[in-house]
Enzyme design. Sequence first.
Site, PDB file in Angstrom:
ATOM      1  N   SER A  26       0.802  -1.227   0.000  1.00 43.98           N
ATOM      2  CA  SER A  26       0.000   0.000   0.000  1.00 43.98           C
ATOM      3  C   SER A  26       0.834   1.275   0.000  1.00 43.98           C
ATOM      4  O   SER A  26       0.376   2.325  -0.457  1.00 43.98           O
ATOM      5  CB  SER A  26      -0.939   0.017   1.214  1.00 43.98           C
ATOM      6  OG  SER A  26      -0.203  -0.159   2.425  1.00 43.98           O
TER       7      SER A  26
ATOM      8  N   GLY B  38      -2.076  -4.162   1.028  1.00 47.88           N
ATOM      9  CA  GLY B  38      -2.227  -5.352   1.850  1.00 47.88           C
ATOM     10  C   GLY B  38      -1.341  -6.515   1.442  1.00 47.88           C
ATOM     11  O   GLY B  38      -1.381  -7.583   2.067  1.00 47.88           O
TER      12      GLY B  38
ATOM     13  N   ASP C 243      -4.584   7.096   9.778  1.00 47.59           N
ATOM     14  CA  ASP C 243      -4.292   5.789  10.359  1.00 47.59           C
ATOM     15  C   ASP C 243      -2.892   5.720  10.965  1.00 47.59           C
ATOM     16  O   ASP C 243      -2.544   4.770  11.663  1.00 47.59           O
ATOM     17  CB  ASP C 243      -4.480   4.676   9.327  1.00 47.59           C
ATOM     18  CG  ASP C 243      -3.561   4.817   8.112  1.00 47.59           C
ATOM     19  OD1 ASP C 243      -2.614   5.632   8.142  1.00 47.59           O
ATOM     20  OD2 ASP C 243      -3.805   4.120   7.107  1.00 47.59           O
TER      21      ASP C 243
END
Length: 217
Positions: free
Chosen positions: A49, A82, A192
């Site tokens: 990612s 991922g 995040d």
Amino acid sequence: MAGLFSTLSLKARSLLSRLKISVAILATISTLFATLPVHADTILILGDSLSASYGMDKNEGWVEKLKAELPQHTIINASVSGETTAGGLRRLPAVLKSSQPDLVLIELGGNDGLRGFSTKKLKSNLTKLIEISEKSGAKVLLSEVMVPPNYGPRYSKSFNQVYFDLADKKNVMLMPFFMTEIAPKSELMQRDGIHPNIKAQPIIVDFVKPWIEKALK
């Protein structure tokens, strides 16, 4: 005597004319070589990612921006959010066959670390990724990857050491982790706390570009 000087003068003018033509030809050849395009290479980015434009439009990611910085080369982004080293290993043969790259930048391992996978398996998978890439005729640029410190100093150190050991053992160039200076700065990170935001993408380009150029030499 006058006729002799006339003949010599004629020969001198002829020689001078031929010299001018030769100089003109050399100048033309020099100009042609100067305008020839730089040798084009195909660069494959095999990442997760961090290289897959996560959380933003595809054209806002660093790989797409790198294409504008290296227009003479073909850059193929085979990064998947991922992705683990095992996933990259499964996909690599087909990607190599379709792209036939001159250089493979391997930026994988982060998701292995986040899932707590063993460093032994990480090393095994990365070794195979390097070997398969080199067997295809491509050079390899391995990107260092680090895990957050909350995974414990022992695991973090062992994880990071895998990349240094492999670079030494397989004699491949190791690029430092491009997130090292970005991750501590909240203004360059998404909410995040793991992925770089849009502001960080040009910084990553500036970091990665010279390493790719060095690896291609």
